[in-house]
Scaffold this motif. Sequence first.
Motif, PDB file in Angstrom:
ATOM      1  N   ALA A  41       0.822  -1.206   0.000  1.00 39.03           N
ATOM      2  CA  ALA A  41       0.000   0.000   0.000  1.00 39.03           C
ATOM      3  C   ALA A  41       0.859   1.261   0.000  1.00 39.03           C
ATOM      4  O   ALA A  41       0.538   2.247  -0.690  1.00 39.03           O
ATOM      5  CB  ALA A  41      -0.938   0.001   1.210  1.00 39.03           C
ATOM      6  N   ALA A  42       1.971   1.242   0.749  1.00 37.01           N
ATOM      7  CA  ALA A  42       2.859   2.408   0.782  1.00 37.01           C
ATOM      8  C   ALA A  42       3.495   2.642  -0.587  1.00 37.01           C
ATOM      9  O   ALA A  42       3.609   3.778  -1.052  1.00 37.01           O
ATOM     10  CB  ALA A  42       3.938   2.216   1.847  1.00 37.01           C
ATOM     11  N   LEU A  43       3.912   1.564  -1.248  1.00 34.75           N
ATOM     12  CA  LEU A  43       4.479   1.694  -2.596  1.00 34.75           C
ATOM     13  C   LEU A  43       3.441   2.246  -3.569  1.00 34.75           C
ATOM     14  O   LEU A  43       3.737   3.155  -4.359  1.00 34.75           O
ATOM     15  CB  LEU A  43       5.002   0.344  -3.077  1.00 34.75           C
ATOM     16  CG  LEU A  43       5.536   0.307  -4.523  1.00 34.75           C
ATOM     17  CD1 LEU A  43       6.684   1.295  -4.706  1.00 34.75           C
ATOM     18  CD2 LEU A  43       5.966  -1.102  -4.889  1.00 34.75           C
ATOM     19  N   LEU A  44       2.221   1.713  -3.507  1.00 28.52           N
ATOM     20  CA  LEU A  44       1.164   2.192  -4.398  1.00 28.52           C
ATOM     21  C   LEU A  44       0.817   3.657  -4.117  1.00 28.52           C
ATOM     22  O   LEU A  44       0.482   4.409  -5.036  1.00 28.52           O
ATOM     23  CB  LEU A  44      -0.077   1.311  -4.271  1.00 28.52           C
ATOM     24  CG  LEU A  44       0.086  -0.132  -4.764  1.00 28.52           C
ATOM     25  CD1 LEU A  44      -1.171  -0.948  -4.460  1.00 28.52           C
ATOM     26  CD2 LEU A  44       0.405  -0.177  -6.245  1.00 28.52           C
ATOM     27  N   LYS A  45       0.908   4.063  -2.863  1.00 27.56           N
ATOM     28  CA  LYS A  45       0.658   5.472  -2.511  1.00 27.56           C
ATOM     29  C   LYS A  45       1.646   6.382  -3.232  1.00 27.56           C
ATOM     30  O   LYS A  45       1.294   7.485  -3.656  1.00 27.56           O
ATOM     31  CB  LYS A  45       0.780   5.639  -0.993  1.00 27.56           C
ATOM     32  CG  LYS A  45       0.422   7.032  -0.471  1.00 27.56           C
ATOM     33  CD  LYS A  45      -1.068   7.250  -0.477  1.00 27.56           C
ATOM     34  CE  LYS A  45      -1.445   8.546   0.230  1.00 27.56           C
ATOM     35  NZ  LYS A  45      -2.895   8.780   0.234  1.00 27.56           N
ATOM     36  N   ALA A  97      -4.124   5.048  -3.882  1.00 25.93           N
ATOM     37  CA  ALA A  97      -4.291   4.892  -2.439  1.00 25.93           C
ATOM     38  C   ALA A  97      -5.408   3.873  -2.185  1.00 25.93           C
ATOM     39  O   ALA A  97      -6.515   4.232  -1.792  1.00 25.93           O
ATOM     40  CB  ALA A  97      -4.617   6.230  -1.784  1.00 25.93           C
ATOM     41  N   PRO A  98      -5.141   2.599  -2.441  1.00 31.02           N
ATOM     42  CA  PRO A  98      -6.203   1.591  -2.315  1.00 31.02           C
ATOM     43  C   PRO A  98      -6.650   1.391  -0.875  1.00 31.02           C
ATOM     44  O   PRO A  98      -5.855   1.453   0.053  1.00 31.02           O
ATOM     45  CB  PRO A  98      -5.536   0.330  -2.859  1.00 31.02           C
ATOM     46  CG  PRO A  98      -4.078   0.545  -2.613  1.00 31.02           C
ATOM     47  CD  PRO A  98      -3.846   2.016  -2.787  1.00 31.02           C
ATOM     48  N   GLU A  99      -7.952   1.150  -0.711  1.00 32.47           N
ATOM     49  CA  GLU A  99      -8.483   0.824   0.612  1.00 32.47           C
ATOM     50  C   GLU A  99      -8.238  -0.642   0.944  1.00 32.47           C
ATOM     51  O   GLU A  99      -8.206  -1.018   2.119  1.00 32.47           O
ATOM     52  CB  GLU A  99      -9.978   1.123   0.663  1.00 32.47           C
ATOM     53  CG  GLU A  99     -10.287   2.617   0.540  1.00 32.47           C
ATOM     54  CD  GLU A  99     -11.772   2.892   0.641  1.00 32.47           C
ATOM     55  OE1 GLU A  99     -12.556   1.932   0.834  1.00 32.47           O
ATOM     56  OE2 GLU A  99     -12.149   4.065   0.537  1.00 32.47           O
ATOM     57  N   VAL A 100      -8.061  -1.455  -0.092  1.00 35.94           N
ATOM     58  CA  VAL A 100      -7.766  -2.877   0.057  1.00 35.94           C
ATOM     59  C   VAL A 100      -6.688  -3.238  -0.954  1.00 35.94           C
ATOM     60  O   VAL A 100      -6.729  -2.763  -2.093  1.00 35.94           O
ATOM     61  CB  VAL A 100      -9.032  -3.747  -0.190  1.00 35.94           C
ATOM     62  CG1 VAL A 100      -8.680  -5.231  -0.168  1.00 35.94           C
ATOM     63  CG2 VAL A 100     -10.107  -3.442   0.837  1.00 35.94           C
ATOM     64  N   VAL A 101      -5.694  -4.028  -0.541  1.00 36.23           N
ATOM     65  CA  VAL A 101      -4.702  -4.529  -1.489  1.00 36.23           C
ATOM     66  C   VAL A 101      -4.761  -6.051  -1.531  1.00 36.23           C
ATOM     67  O   VAL A 101      -5.102  -6.699  -0.538  1.00 36.23           O
ATOM     68  CB  VAL A 101      -3.258  -4.082  -1.143  1.00 36.23           C
ATOM     69  CG1 VAL A 101      -3.130  -2.578  -1.210  1.00 36.23           C
ATOM     70  CG2 VAL A 101      -2.812  -4.615   0.214  1.00 36.23           C
ATOM     71  N   GLU A 102      -4.439  -6.593  -2.687  1.00 38.66           N
ATOM     72  CA  GLU A 102      -4.337  -8.042  -2.823  1.00 38.66           C
ATOM     73  C   GLU A 102      -2.870  -8.428  -2.753  1.00 38.66           C
ATOM     74  O   GLU A 102      -2.052  -7.892  -3.488  1.00 38.66           O
ATOM     75  CB  GLU A 102      -4.915  -8.512  -4.153  1.00 38.66           C
ATOM     76  CG  GLU A 102      -4.853 -10.039  -4.311  1.00 38.66           C
ATOM     77  CD  GLU A 102      -5.303 -10.510  -5.672  1.00 38.66           C
ATOM     78  OE1 GLU A 102      -6.493 -10.858  -5.799  1.00 38.66           O
ATOM     79  OE2 GLU A 102      -4.467 -10.519  -6.609  1.00 38.66           O
ATOM     80  N   ASN A 131      -6.974 -10.513   0.343  1.00 34.03           N
ATOM     81  CA  ASN A 131      -7.348  -9.109   0.246  1.00 34.03           C
ATOM     82  C   ASN A 131      -7.288  -8.517   1.650  1.00 34.03           C
ATOM     83  O   ASN A 131      -7.985  -8.992   2.553  1.00 34.03           O
ATOM     84  CB  ASN A 131      -8.757  -8.955  -0.333  1.00 34.03           C
ATOM     85  CG  ASN A 131      -8.797  -9.320  -1.804  1.00 34.03           C
ATOM     86  OD1 ASN A 131      -7.834  -9.103  -2.526  1.00 34.03           O
ATOM     87  ND2 ASN A 131      -9.905  -9.893  -2.253  1.00 34.03           N
ATOM     88  N   VAL A 132      -6.462  -7.503   1.829  1.00 35.36           N
ATOM     89  CA  VAL A 132      -6.192  -6.954   3.160  1.00 35.36           C
ATOM     90  C   VAL A 132      -6.591  -5.476   3.199  1.00 35.36           C
ATOM     91  O   VAL A 132      -6.183  -4.691   2.331  1.00 35.36           O
ATOM     92  CB  VAL A 132      -4.710  -7.117   3.528  1.00 35.36           C
ATOM     93  CG1 VAL A 132      -4.451  -6.584   4.941  1.00 35.36           C
ATOM     94  CG2 VAL A 132      -4.285  -8.581   3.435  1.00 35.36           C
ATOM     95  N   LYS A 133      -7.356  -5.119   4.213  1.00 39.02           N
ATOM     96  CA  LYS A 133      -7.826  -3.732   4.376  1.00 39.02           C
ATOM     97  C   LYS A 133      -6.692  -2.839   4.878  1.00 39.02           C
ATOM     98  O   LYS A 133      -5.994  -3.189   5.828  1.00 39.02           O
ATOM     99  CB  LYS A 133      -8.993  -3.689   5.361  1.00 39.02           C
ATOM    100  CG  LYS A 133      -9.579  -2.316   5.584  1.00 39.02           C
ATOM    101  CD  LYS A 133     -10.761  -2.388   6.553  1.00 39.02           C
ATOM    102  CE  LYS A 133     -11.380  -1.016   6.773  1.00 39.02           C
ATOM    103  NZ  LYS A 133     -10.477  -0.108   7.515  1.00 39.02           N
ATOM    104  N   ILE A 134      -6.545  -1.685   4.251  1.00 35.66           N
ATOM    105  CA  ILE A 134      -5.533  -0.702   4.651  1.00 35.66           C
ATOM    106  C   ILE A 134      -6.147   0.277   5.635  1.00 35.66           C
ATOM    107  O   ILE A 134      -7.218   0.844   5.382  1.00 35.66           O
ATOM    108  CB  ILE A 134      -4.981   0.045   3.418  1.00 35.66           C
ATOM    109  CG1 ILE A 134      -4.448  -0.953   2.384  1.00 35.66           C
ATOM    110  CG2 ILE A 134      -3.902   1.041   3.838  1.00 35.66           C
ATOM    111  CD1 ILE A 134      -3.422  -1.930   2.905  1.00 35.66           C
ATOM    112  N   GLU A 135      -5.491   0.477   6.759  1.00 41.60           N
ATOM    113  CA  GLU A 135      -6.000   1.390   7.782  1.00 41.60           C
ATOM    114  C   GLU A 135      -5.806   2.843   7.368  1.00 41.60           C
ATOM    115  O   GLU A 135      -6.719   3.646   7.395  1.00 41.60           O
ATOM    116  CB  GLU A 135      -5.293   1.108   9.109  1.00 41.60           C
ATOM    117  CG  GLU A 135      -5.777   1.970  10.268  1.00 41.60           C
ATOM    118  CD  GLU A 135      -7.195   1.639  10.710  1.00 41.60           C
ATOM    119  OE1 GLU A 135      -7.787   2.457  11.425  1.00 41.60           O
ATOM    120  OE2 GLU A 135      -7.719   0.563  10.337  1.00 41.60           O
TER     121      GLU A 135
END
Length: 201
Positions: A25-29, A34-39, A48-52
Amino acid sequence: MEAHENSPEKSGITTGSVATAASLAALLKLTDKAPEVVEIRTPITKLNVKIEKSKVIDDKTAQASVIKPTYNDPDVTRGIEIISEVTLTDNSGVVEITAGEGVGVVTKPGLQIPVGEYAINPTPRSMIKENLKRYLPEGRGVIVKIIIPEGRAIAPKTMNSRLGIMDGISVLGTTGVARPMSSKAYKDSLRVQIDVAVANG
């Protein structure tokens, strides 16, 4: 496996999967997403994990965090936040892994990680590298820094001190999926303690 399957009645995800998801998620940011969920890919499945939360620190660095879901096991790491700080480098295709506050340091031989290294086990290291390499910008690499704010506080509730892991907890997992305590898991935990005892005479 979908994120909603990580309910109290079912299996959870390991600290290794949490760290991997936060890192991705940090790399994608950094690449304006800015995904709410990443695979993420684990050795046995996709999760599939939820990003806080996530934030950009500067043009080369971003942070993201994941809260480890609760599941049916007395695991002291349930509900903790794991943060990953990802910094772009010019080291093309290379994912370097380090750690900060709350991640333990290995001080005794006998574990999978050498003395002096942060206690991030081989499978989580591989998961972070493999998942991030798929999204690296052309010609770039990254340094990944794992931070566990509560790690030092909860470390006394784990067996880390007996294993010679000091000042924090370990980033663990061999499959990416955390299952309720079983006789096999209990035997595995005993085996690790025996390995350290043998290595230290």
